[in-house]
Motif scaffolding. Structure first.
Motif, PDB file in Angstrom:
ATOM      1  N   ALA A 296       0.835  -1.209   0.000  1.00  9.00           N
ATOM      2  CA  ALA A 296       0.000   0.000   0.000  1.00  9.00           C
ATOM      3  C   ALA A 296       0.865   1.253   0.000  1.00  9.00           C
ATOM      4  N   ALA A 297       1.949   1.240   0.778  1.00  3.42           N
ATOM      5  CA  ALA A 297       2.847   2.397   0.816  1.00  3.42           C
ATOM      6  C   ALA A 297       3.465   2.645  -0.556  1.00  3.42           C
ATOM      7  N   GLN A 298       3.872   1.581  -1.232  1.00  2.00           N
ATOM      8  CA  GLN A 298       4.432   1.744  -2.574  1.00  2.00           C
ATOM      9  C   GLN A 298       3.383   2.259  -3.562  1.00  2.00           C
ATOM     10  N   LEU A 299       2.149   1.807  -3.398  1.00  2.00           N
ATOM     11  CA  LEU A 299       1.077   2.296  -4.268  1.00  2.00           C
ATOM     12  C   LEU A 299       0.867   3.789  -4.080  1.00  2.00           C
ATOM     13  N   PHE A 300       0.858   4.257  -2.826  1.00  2.00           N
ATOM     14  CA  PHE A 300       0.654   5.680  -2.566  1.00  2.00           C
ATOM     15  C   PHE A 300       1.849   6.506  -3.029  1.00  2.00           C
ATOM     16  N   THR A 301       3.031   5.912  -3.025  1.00  2.00           N
ATOM     17  CA  THR A 301       4.230   6.635  -3.455  1.00  2.00           C
ATOM     18  C   THR A 301       4.300   6.763  -4.971  1.00  2.00           C
ATOM     19  N   HIS A 302       4.055   5.653  -5.670  1.00  4.22           N
ATOM     20  CA  HIS A 302       4.247   5.629  -7.132  1.00  4.22           C
ATOM     21  C   HIS A 302       2.939   5.733  -7.911  1.00  4.22           C
ATOM     22  N   LYS A 303       1.802   5.701  -7.218  1.00  2.00           N
ATOM     23  CA  LYS A 303       0.461   5.804  -7.815  1.00  2.00           C
ATOM     24  C   LYS A 303       0.076   4.578  -8.652  1.00  2.00           C
ATOM     25  N   SER A 304       1.032   3.719  -8.978  1.00  2.00           N
ATOM     26  CA  SER A 304       0.752   2.523  -9.766  1.00  2.00           C
ATOM     27  C   SER A 304       1.886   1.525  -9.543  1.00  2.00           C
ATOM     28  N   ILE A 305       1.533   0.261  -9.287  1.00  3.44           N
ATOM     29  CA  ILE A 305       2.551  -0.769  -9.083  1.00  3.44           C
ATOM     30  C   ILE A 305       2.122  -2.044  -9.803  1.00  3.44           C
ATOM     31  N   THR A 306       3.107  -2.873 -10.124  1.00  2.00           N
ATOM     32  CA  THR A 306       2.853  -4.171 -10.742  1.00  2.00           C
ATOM     33  C   THR A 306       3.118  -5.255  -9.711  1.00  2.00           C
ATOM     34  N   THR A 307       2.154  -6.156  -9.525  1.00  2.00           N
ATOM     35  CA  THR A 307       2.294  -7.235  -8.551  1.00  2.00           C
ATOM     36  C   THR A 307       1.427  -8.405  -8.998  1.00  2.00           C
ATOM     37  N   THR A 308       1.393  -9.447  -8.195  1.00  3.32           N
ATOM     38  CA  THR A 308       0.557 -10.583  -8.559  1.00  3.32           C
ATOM     39  C   THR A 308      -0.907 -10.271  -8.273  1.00  3.32           C
ATOM     40  N   GLN A 309      -1.782 -10.980  -8.956  1.00  7.20           N
ATOM     41  CA  GLN A 309      -3.211 -10.740  -8.793  1.00  7.20           C
ATOM     42  C   GLN A 309      -3.665 -11.014  -7.360  1.00  7.20           C
ATOM     43  N   THR A 310      -3.133 -12.062  -6.739  1.00  2.88           N
ATOM     44  CA  THR A 310      -3.523 -12.397  -5.371  1.00  2.88           C
ATOM     45  C   THR A 310      -3.148 -11.287  -4.405  1.00  2.88           C
ATOM     46  N   ARG A 311      -1.931 -10.788  -4.520  1.00  2.00           N
ATOM     47  CA  ARG A 311      -1.497  -9.714  -3.631  1.00  2.00           C
ATOM     48  C   ARG A 311      -2.303  -8.439  -3.864  1.00  2.00           C
ATOM     49  N   ALA A 312      -2.574  -8.130  -5.115  1.00  2.00           N
ATOM     50  CA  ALA A 312      -3.321  -6.905  -5.421  1.00  2.00           C
ATOM     51  C   ALA A 312      -4.724  -6.961  -4.839  1.00  2.00           C
ATOM     52  N   LYS A 313      -5.386  -8.105  -4.985  1.00  2.00           N
ATOM     53  CA  LYS A 313      -6.755  -8.219  -4.481  1.00  2.00           C
ATOM     54  C   LYS A 313      -6.805  -8.187  -2.962  1.00  2.00           C
ATOM     55  N   ARG A 314      -5.752  -8.705  -2.311  1.00  2.00           N
ATOM     56  CA  ARG A 314      -5.713  -8.659  -0.858  1.00  2.00           C
ATOM     57  C   ARG A 314      -5.337  -7.273  -0.361  1.00  2.00           C
ATOM     58  N   MET A 315      -4.555  -6.536  -1.121  1.00  2.00           N
ATOM     59  CA  MET A 315      -4.120  -5.217  -0.701  1.00  2.00           C
ATOM     60  C   MET A 315      -5.143  -4.126  -1.012  1.00  2.00           C
ATOM     61  N   GLN A 316      -5.988  -4.348  -2.009  1.00  2.00           N
ATOM     62  CA  GLN A 316      -6.927  -3.309  -2.449  1.00  2.00           C
ATOM     63  C   GLN A 316      -7.839  -2.798  -1.328  1.00  2.00           C
ATOM     64  N   PRO A 317      -8.497  -3.671  -0.534  1.00  2.00           N
ATOM     65  CA  PRO A 317      -9.344  -3.140   0.542  1.00  2.00           C
ATOM     66  C   PRO A 317      -8.561  -2.329   1.572  1.00  2.00           C
ATOM     67  N   LEU A 318      -7.336  -2.753   1.877  1.00  2.00           N
ATOM     68  CA  LEU A 318      -6.513  -2.005   2.830  1.00  2.00           C
ATOM     69  C   LEU A 318      -6.193  -0.619   2.305  1.00  2.00           C
TER      70      LEU A 318
END
Length: 202
Positions: free
Chosen positions: A25-47
């Motif tokens: 989540a911190a990396q998403l807020f820093t870079h506005k866009s990140i590439t990761t696995t689908q499982t991690r993205a779906k688990r991180m999205q609500p947070l």
């Protein structure tokens, strides 16, 4: 070790998983866009979306609540001062997940998760303006009913039955236009005041 309720655990244990999602989540807020696995993205999205909701509140308690999850003060500052104002008009859906295919090697499904920072469309903006206008009209009509009720009370105290009846009619019209319980109560008060004024005149 307890079994997770939302799919396979990420990392070695629950604490590792919480740290992993917080760092994503911190990396998403820093870079506005990140590439990761689908499982991690779906688990991180609500947070991530919950952190943005806290940031939109903007108070000290919300900032401290976010700092419990994301300990980097620079990232939290960016979230509160840059990201939150941009998404202030949105009621949700602050992130977007786009599939980009599978990764070479382990064939894991990869996605790009990014913040939705585009302004609302013209249609959405029009809907928001209409909702705001309706809310303003509702407050104005309610105030009109209450003002008419006060006018009826004043007329009753002055013994002016005609003014009290006119004020009661105004309150009733405002209550019909609004239809709220407060406006109807104000109209009933005005009607009682008008009735008392007429009875006193007799």
């Amino acid at each position: 070790m307890p079994t997770p309720t939302k799919g396979p655990r990420l990392g070695g244990g629950p604490a590792h998983e919480r740290l992993l999602l917080a760092n994503l989540a911190a990396q998403l807020f820093t870079h506005k866009s990140i590439t990761t696995t689908q499982t991690r993205a779906k688990r991180m999205q609500p947070l991530a979306e919950r952190m943005i909701t806290f940031a939109k509140r903007g108070d000290l308690a919300s900032r401290r609540r976010v700092l419990q999850t994301i300990t980097d003060k620079g990232v939290v500052h960016t979230l509160f001062t840059e990201i939150a104002p941009v998404v202030a008009e949105r009621k949700g859906g602050y992130t977007r997940i786009t599939k980009i295919g599978n990764r070479k090697g382990d064939n894991a499904a990869m996605v790009v998760i990014e913040l939705v920072l585009e302004p609302l469309t013209a249609g959405q903006a029009t809907v928001r303006e209409a909702e705001a206008a309706t809310a303003r009209a509702s407050r104005d009509n309610q105030s009109a009913a209450e003002a008419a009720a006060e006018k009826a009370e004043d007329a009753k105290a002055a013994g002016d039955a005609e003014a009290a009846v006119d004020a009661a009619a105004e309150a009733e019209a405002a209550a019909e236009a609004e239809g709220t319980a407060d406006a109807k109560a104000a109209a009933e008060v005005a009607e009682e005041a008008a009735g008392d004024a007429v009875d006193g005149k007799k």
